[in-house]
Design a protein around this motif. Structure first.
Motif, PDB file in Angstrom:
ATOM      1  N   TRP A 176       0.799  -1.053   0.018  1.00 24.88           N
ATOM      2  CA  TRP A 176      -0.061   0.056   0.063  1.00 24.88           C
ATOM      3  C   TRP A 176       0.848   1.239   0.262  1.00 24.88           C
ATOM      4  O   TRP A 176       2.036   1.413   0.700  1.00 24.88           O
ATOM      5  N   GLU A 177       0.572   2.304  -0.924  1.00 24.62           N
ATOM      6  CA  GLU A 177       1.148   3.283  -0.863  1.00 24.62           C
ATOM      7  C   GLU A 177       0.409   4.840  -0.360  1.00 24.62           C
ATOM      8  O   GLU A 177      -0.722   4.527  -0.835  1.00 24.62           O
ATOM      9  N   MET A 178       0.759   5.420   0.419  1.00 26.53           N
ATOM     10  CA  MET A 178       0.224   6.688   0.870  1.00 26.53           C
ATOM     11  C   MET A 178       0.068   7.414  -0.469  1.00 26.53           C
ATOM     12  O   MET A 178       1.217   7.938  -0.802  1.00 26.53           O
TER      13      MET A 178
ATOM     14  N   GLU B 108      -5.144   8.316   3.151  1.00 26.51           N
ATOM     15  CA  GLU B 108      -5.574   7.563   1.779  1.00 26.51           C
ATOM     16  C   GLU B 108      -4.336   6.699   1.302  1.00 26.51           C
ATOM     17  O   GLU B 108      -3.202   7.205   1.161  1.00 26.51           O
ATOM     18  N   LEU B 109      -4.631   5.309   1.056  1.00 27.33           N
ATOM     19  CA  LEU B 109      -3.582   4.481   0.790  1.00 27.33           C
ATOM     20  C   LEU B 109      -4.156   3.713  -0.493  1.00 27.33           C
ATOM     21  O   LEU B 109      -5.367   3.676  -0.939  1.00 27.33           O
ATOM     22  N   GLN B 110      -3.229   3.398  -1.566  1.00 30.70           N
ATOM     23  CA  GLN B 110      -3.638   2.850  -2.544  1.00 30.70           C
ATOM     24  C   GLN B 110      -2.641   1.783  -3.083  1.00 30.70           C
ATOM     25  O   GLN B 110      -1.437   1.768  -2.809  1.00 30.70           O
ATOM     26  N   ARG B 111      -3.244   0.610  -3.586  1.00 34.89           N
ATOM     27  CA  ARG B 111      -2.429  -0.407  -3.951  1.00 34.89           C
ATOM     28  C   ARG B 111      -3.074  -1.051  -5.366  1.00 34.89           C
ATOM     29  O   ARG B 111      -4.453  -1.105  -5.386  1.00 34.89           O
ATOM     30  N   ASP B 112      -2.413  -0.889  -6.257  1.00 28.64           N
ATOM     31  CA  ASP B 112      -3.058  -1.421  -7.846  1.00 28.64           C
ATOM     32  C   ASP B 112      -4.247  -0.240  -8.023  1.00 28.64           C
ATOM     33  O   ASP B 112      -3.905   1.033  -7.799  1.00 28.64           O
ATOM     34  N   ASN B 113      -5.313  -0.831  -8.181  1.00 27.56           N
ATOM     35  CA  ASN B 113      -6.598  -0.056  -8.210  1.00 27.56           C
ATOM     36  C   ASN B 113      -7.554   0.213  -7.340  1.00 27.56           C
ATOM     37  O   ASN B 113      -8.792   0.799  -7.199  1.00 27.56           O
TER      38      ASN B 113
END
Length: 182
Positions: free
Chosen positions: A135-137, A157-162
């Motif tokens: 996960w990336e912030m 807010e974190l994002q991983r792939d979509n």
């Protein structure tokens, strides 16, 4: 000649617009509160460029905000007769400020939201666990309620792939299920 006059008008309008957005606006009159006046009367004037935790005490009363030379007072608010109060508002690229003061100038309710600001160490210590899961912030928000550091909450807010994920923390860096005061 017409182009020169047009450029001068355009530059003047740009300067006016920039100065409008750079200054915080207070819809208020001068409030006389002896306790606060005595405490802050010897404070040197300064420019409010960023609101930090050391500035919070000044936002608890309108009179103490006179410390800042770039807060502009514009008379009574439109709602003055209805609610006998005053409002302080300010918006910027990464900040949103709202404070409501009573007729005596004391804070009734305040809200300061900072976007993508540096997170405290207590919260940054939790993030490597998410990074291990890839996960990336992508963003964060800090919610300061009533200009009280103990009422501060964080949204990350974190994002991983979509996929996106939101995690919340209180002022101590503890994970919470949701924001309670925003």
């Amino acid at each position: 000649m017409k182009t020169l006059a047009h450029n001068k008008l355009k530059n003047t309008a740009s300067i006016l617009i920039m100065s409008f957005f750079m200054a915080l606006t207070v819809n208020a009159q001068e409030i006389v509160c002896p306790e606060v006046a005595e405490a802050f009367q010897n404070e040197p004037m300064s420019l409010l460029e960023e609101i930090t935790e050391s500035d919070y005490p000044y936002f608890l009363n309108l009179l103490s905000l006179q410390k800042y030379s770039n807060i502009v007072y514009r008379g009574l608010s439109v709602d003055f007769r209805k609610d006998r109060g005053y409002a302080l508002t300010g918006n910027g690229k990464s900040i949103k400020l709202y404070a409501k003061y009573g007729a005596d100038g004391t804070l009734i309710k305040g809200s300061l939201i900072k976007k993508d600001s540096r997170l405290p160490l207590l919260i940054r210590e939790h993030l490597p666990g998410f990074m291990l899961e890839r996960w990336e912030m992508v963003s964060n928000k800090t919610f300061i309620n009533d200009f009280d550091p103990l009422k501060t909450e964080y949204e990350v807010e974190l994002q991983r792939d979509n996929k996106k994920r939101t995690v919340f923390f209180d002022h101590s860096g503890n994970r919470i299920k949701r924001l309670f005061r925003s």
